[in-house]
Design a protein around this motif. Structure first.
Motif, PDB file in Angstrom:
ATOM      1  N   ILE A 107      29.472  49.495  39.125  1.00 24.25           N
ATOM      2  CA  ILE A 107      28.821  48.301  38.586  1.00 24.25           C
ATOM      3  C   ILE A 107      27.430  48.632  38.068  1.00 24.25           C
ATOM      4  O   ILE A 107      27.032  48.192  36.975  1.00 24.25           O
ATOM      5  N   GLN A 108      26.690  49.416  38.821  1.00 30.84           N
ATOM      6  CA  GLN A 108      25.349  49.812  38.383  1.00 30.84           C
ATOM      7  C   GLN A 108      25.416  50.636  37.103  1.00 30.84           C
ATOM      8  O   GLN A 108      24.556  50.502  36.221  1.00 30.84           O
ATOM      9  N   LYS A 109      26.428  51.484  36.981  1.00 35.18           N
ATOM     10  CA  LYS A 109      26.603  52.262  35.759  1.00 35.18           C
ATOM     11  C   LYS A 109      26.859  51.348  34.572  1.00 35.18           C
ATOM     12  O   LYS A 109      26.305  51.547  33.474  1.00 35.18           O
ATOM     13  N   ALA A 110      27.700  50.339  34.764  1.00 31.99           N
ATOM     14  CA  ALA A 110      27.978  49.391  33.692  1.00 31.99           C
ATOM     15  C   ALA A 110      26.718  48.639  33.282  1.00 31.99           C
ATOM     16  O   ALA A 110      26.422  48.488  32.089  1.00 31.99           O
ATOM     17  N   LEU A 111      25.971  48.173  34.267  1.00 30.44           N
ATOM     18  CA  LEU A 111      24.747  47.418  33.970  1.00 30.44           C
ATOM     19  C   LEU A 111      23.737  48.299  33.229  1.00 30.44           C
ATOM     20  O   LEU A 111      23.081  47.848  32.281  1.00 30.44           O
ATOM     21  N   SER A 112      23.625  49.558  33.648  1.00 27.91           N
ATOM     22  CA  SER A 112      22.691  50.459  32.983  1.00 27.91           C
ATOM     23  C   SER A 112      23.157  50.820  31.579  1.00 27.91           C
ATOM     24  O   SER A 112      22.360  51.255  30.740  1.00 27.91           O
ATOM     25  N   SER A 113      24.453  50.626  31.305  1.00 27.00           N
ATOM     26  CA  SER A 113      25.012  50.860  29.966  1.00 27.00           C
ATOM     27  C   SER A 113      24.990  49.589  29.126  1.00 27.00           C
ATOM     28  O   SER A 113      25.665  49.514  28.093  1.00 27.00           O
ATOM     29  N   GLN A 114      24.254  48.580  29.591  1.00 25.56           N
ATOM     30  CA  GLN A 114      24.101  47.308  28.871  1.00 25.56           C
ATOM     31  C   GLN A 114      25.409  46.523  28.776  1.00 25.56           C
ATOM     32  O   GLN A 114      25.653  45.808  27.800  1.00 25.56           O
ATOM     33  N   LEU A 115      26.237  46.668  29.798  1.00 18.60           N
ATOM     34  CA  LEU A 115      27.472  45.909  29.889  1.00 18.60           C
ATOM     35  C   LEU A 115      27.346  44.865  30.992  1.00 18.60           C
ATOM     36  O   LEU A 115      26.924  45.190  32.103  1.00 18.60           O
ATOM     37  N   TYR A 116      27.694  43.618  30.691  1.00 15.16           N
ATOM     38  CA  TYR A 116      27.836  42.626  31.744  1.00 15.16           C
ATOM     39  C   TYR A 116      29.117  42.937  32.524  1.00 15.16           C
ATOM     40  O   TYR A 116      30.013  43.630  32.020  1.00 15.16           O
ATOM     41  N   VAL A 117      29.210  42.409  33.743  1.00 10.21           N
ATOM     42  CA  VAL A 117      30.342  42.715  34.616  1.00 10.21           C
ATOM     43  C   VAL A 117      30.968  41.417  35.124  1.00 10.21           C
ATOM     44  O   VAL A 117      30.263  40.538  35.635  1.00 10.21           O
ATOM     45  N   ILE A 118      32.285  41.310  34.970  1.00 12.32           N
ATOM     46  CA  ILE A 118      33.050  40.263  35.648  1.00 12.32           C
ATOM     47  C   ILE A 118      33.702  40.918  36.865  1.00 12.32           C
ATOM     48  O   ILE A 118      34.542  41.815  36.721  1.00 12.32           O
ATOM     49  N   LEU A 119      33.288  40.501  38.048  1.00 11.88           N
ATOM     50  CA  LEU A 119      33.870  41.017  39.282  1.00 11.88           C
ATOM     51  C   LEU A 119      35.026  40.091  39.659  1.00 11.88           C
ATOM     52  O   LEU A 119      34.827  38.956  40.082  1.00 11.88           O
ATOM     53  N   ASP A 120      36.238  40.580  39.470  1.00 10.13           N
ATOM     54  CA  ASP A 120      37.462  39.782  39.573  1.00 10.13           C
ATOM     55  C   ASP A 120      38.124  39.999  40.929  1.00 10.13           C
ATOM     56  O   ASP A 120      38.565  41.105  41.238  1.00 10.13           O
ATOM     57  N   PHE A 121      38.208  38.950  41.741  1.00  8.82           N
ATOM     58  CA  PHE A 121      38.915  38.998  43.026  1.00  8.82           C
ATOM     59  C   PHE A 121      40.407  39.030  42.709  1.00  8.82           C
ATOM     60  O   PHE A 121      40.981  38.037  42.268  1.00  8.82           O
ATOM     61  N   HIS A 122      41.052  40.184  42.930  1.00 12.69           N
ATOM     62  CA  HIS A 122      42.368  40.452  42.355  1.00 12.69           C
ATOM     63  C   HIS A 122      43.369  40.899  43.431  1.00 12.69           C
ATOM     64  O   HIS A 122      43.743  42.076  43.498  1.00 12.69           O
ATOM     65  N   PRO A 123      43.820  39.981  44.291  1.00  9.24           N
ATOM     66  CA  PRO A 123      44.754  40.366  45.354  1.00  9.24           C
ATOM     67  C   PRO A 123      46.182  40.470  44.837  1.00  9.24           C
ATOM     68  O   PRO A 123      46.496  40.051  43.714  1.00  9.24           O
ATOM     69  N   ASN A 124      47.073  41.006  45.672  1.00 14.37           N
ATOM     70  CA  ASN A 124      48.495  41.009  45.320  1.00 14.37           C
ATOM     71  C   ASN A 124      49.080  39.625  45.604  1.00 14.37           C
ATOM     72  O   ASN A 124      48.462  38.808  46.303  1.00 14.37           O
ATOM     73  N   PRO A 125      50.267  39.313  45.064  1.00 11.67           N
ATOM     74  CA  PRO A 125      50.847  37.978  45.243  1.00 11.67           C
ATOM     75  C   PRO A 125      51.061  37.587  46.702  1.00 11.67           C
ATOM     76  O   PRO A 125      50.949  36.410  47.061  1.00 11.67           O
ATOM     77  N   GLN A 126      51.374  38.551  47.563  1.00 11.56           N
ATOM     78  CA  GLN A 126      51.593  38.228  48.976  1.00 11.56           C
ATOM     79  C   GLN A 126      50.315  37.643  49.601  1.00 11.56           C
ATOM     80  O   GLN A 126      50.378  36.724  50.428  1.00 11.56           O
ATOM     81  N   TYR A 127      49.187  38.165  49.204  1.00 13.89           N
ATOM     82  CA  TYR A 127      47.904  37.663  49.709  1.00 13.89           C
ATOM     83  C   TYR A 127      47.718  36.205  49.328  1.00 13.89           C
ATOM     84  O   TYR A 127      47.344  35.374  50.167  1.00 13.89           O
ATOM     85  N   THR A 128      47.969  35.869  48.059  1.00 13.06           N
ATOM     86  CA  THR A 128      47.764  34.484  47.618  1.00 13.06           C
ATOM     87  C   THR A 128      48.771  33.543  48.270  1.00 13.06           C
ATOM     88  O   THR A 128      48.450  32.387  48.565  1.00 13.06           O
ATOM     89  N   HIS A 129      49.987  34.011  48.504  1.00 16.08           N
ATOM     90  CA  HIS A 129      50.981  33.164  49.163  1.00 16.08           C
ATOM     91  C   HIS A 129      50.546  32.813  50.586  1.00 16.08           C
ATOM     92  O   HIS A 129      50.783  31.697  51.072  1.00 16.08           O
ATOM     93  N   GLN A 130      49.903  33.752  51.262  1.00 11.79           N
ATOM     94  CA  GLN A 130      49.413  33.475  52.612  1.00 11.79           C
ATOM     95  C   GLN A 130      48.299  32.427  52.597  1.00 11.79           C
ATOM     96  O   GLN A 130      48.155  31.639  53.533  1.00 11.79           O
TER      97      GLN A 130
END
Length: 374
Positions: A107-130
């Motif tokens: 993330i720090q590398k992206a920010l230093s490269s002038q890129l904004y960051v979307i931090l996406d909470f990305h679980p597997n389907p079993q996680y969301t079903h629970q």
């Protein structure tokens, strides 16, 4: 998700009226200001999510800081980092957890490269079903979001966007809306100045988006995914619906001769029916523009910033010219309607580059379609 033909015509008409009404006027909230830096991005999938192999060696070699630099050089203004909650499993302080520390370095590398960051909470389907059942799973999820919000809100609340959930999977709007409100409350407690990205239930399709009520928090960016029609964008894919496997080199736009030939040479009755639907629905650039225009009108009526942070075509079995035409149609519709976009993905089956055995090669078809290469 396929719509009846009558609804399709209505959506196209509404999209046309929305464009005639003029562009929506950005507000002065932090969400609007940050949205302006999220106009053309790419997801770095299969890195901190989906692979199942999260060893530090794999994380350090699958995608690298040099790739982050390449993403910025290509012309993207942000990256979306899908992160499986497994990455945050650590029984010590996060400062001493190797996987989390490496994610922070990325993330720090992206920010230093002038890129904004979307931090996406990305679980597997079993996680969301629970999560749907509530109880302990939901409590742990909310507690984790508190930690994430505190950690990354302090790191950079201006350039790190916190995406609540990737594709909740369940179409139960009530279950998702209750959890979404709790998530926003938890994140806002620990990261009062961070922008939060929110989406509908299900798989974040457009209809999932437009079913959402407007939320009271003004520091939100609304989000949807666009892969319509799936018979084209997921042709040949080995996951999902069985008939995708039977479809290769499907033309876009849908032509009478091209689709009819595929129907003739297909044994599966379901696949033949799906191909016939594709042809009869007249999938072309105008059909896509109608869809996107409808989403833009929804956002205009609420005066909220809107993004599509997933769209793309599985390239292994699709015709390159047709893939370029679909991507061009979608990207230009987003830009015409002032919708920020994030391509899926960087180096996977939908990728903008080919990366094999340490070599890196741009996919010029995709980059031309995205307006990043002539």
């Amino acid at each position: 998700m396929r719509l009846p033909h009558v609804i399709v015509l209505a959506l196209c008409l509404l999209g046309s009226l929305a464009n005639d009404a003029g562009a929506q006027q950005p507000g002065n909230s932090p969400a609007w200001k940050r949205w302006q830096h999220l106009q053309h991005g790419v997801s770095v999938s299969g890195w901190f999510s989906e692979s199942g192999n999260y060893s530090i060696q794999q994380l350090r070699t699958f995608t690298t800081p040099a790739d982050i630099e390449h993403i910025q050089k290509i012309g993207f203004d942000h990256i979306r980092i899908p992160v499986d909650p497994v990455i945050f499993q650590c029984d010590r302080e996060w400062e001493s957890c190797e996987r989390i520390q490496f994610l922070d370095q990325v993330i720090q590398k992206a920010l230093s490269s002038q890129l904004y960051v979307i931090l996406d909470f990305h679980p597997n389907p079993q996680y969301t079903h629970q999560l749907i059942s509530g109880g302990l799973a939901a409590e742990k999820y909310l507690r984790l979001w508190g930690q994430i919000a505190d950690h990354y809100g302090r790191m950079d609340s201006d350039r790190i966007i916190l995406e609540v959930m990737n594709e909740f999977s369940s179409p139960d709007l009530n279950s998702w809306f209750g959890l979404l409100l709790q998530s926003i409350e938890k994140i806002r407690h620990y990261a009062p100045n961070s922008t939060i990205m929110v989406q509908g239930a299900g798989y974040s399709d457009m209809l999932d988006l437009v079913k959402m009520p407007t939320l009271s928090d003004s520091n939100l960016i609304y989000n949807f995914h666009y892969y319509d029609p799936h018979i084209f964008t997921h042709q040949g894919a080995t996951w999902g619906l069985d008939y995708w496997l039977d479809v290769h080199n499907l033309p876009f736009p849908a032509t009478e001769s091209g689709v009819s030939q595929l129907i003739e040479h297909t044994d599966s009755q379901e696949t033949r029916w799906r191909l016939l639907q594709y042809k009869e629905d007249h999938w072309d650039a105008d059909r896509v523009a109608g869809d996107i225009g409808f989403a833009a009108q929804w956002a205009r009526e609420r005066n909220v910033p809107l993004m599509c942070d997933e769209f793309g075509v599985y390239r292994n079995f699709s015709d390159p010219d047709s893939r370029e035409r679909w991507l061009t149609a979608v990207r230009t519709a987003f830009e015409k309607n002032h919708i920020g976009w994030t391509m899926w993905d960087y180096q996977g089956g939908f990728g903008v580059v080919y990366k094999e055995n340490g070599s890196l090669r741009d996919d010029d078809v995709v980059l031309r379609a995205l307006g990043l290469r002539k």
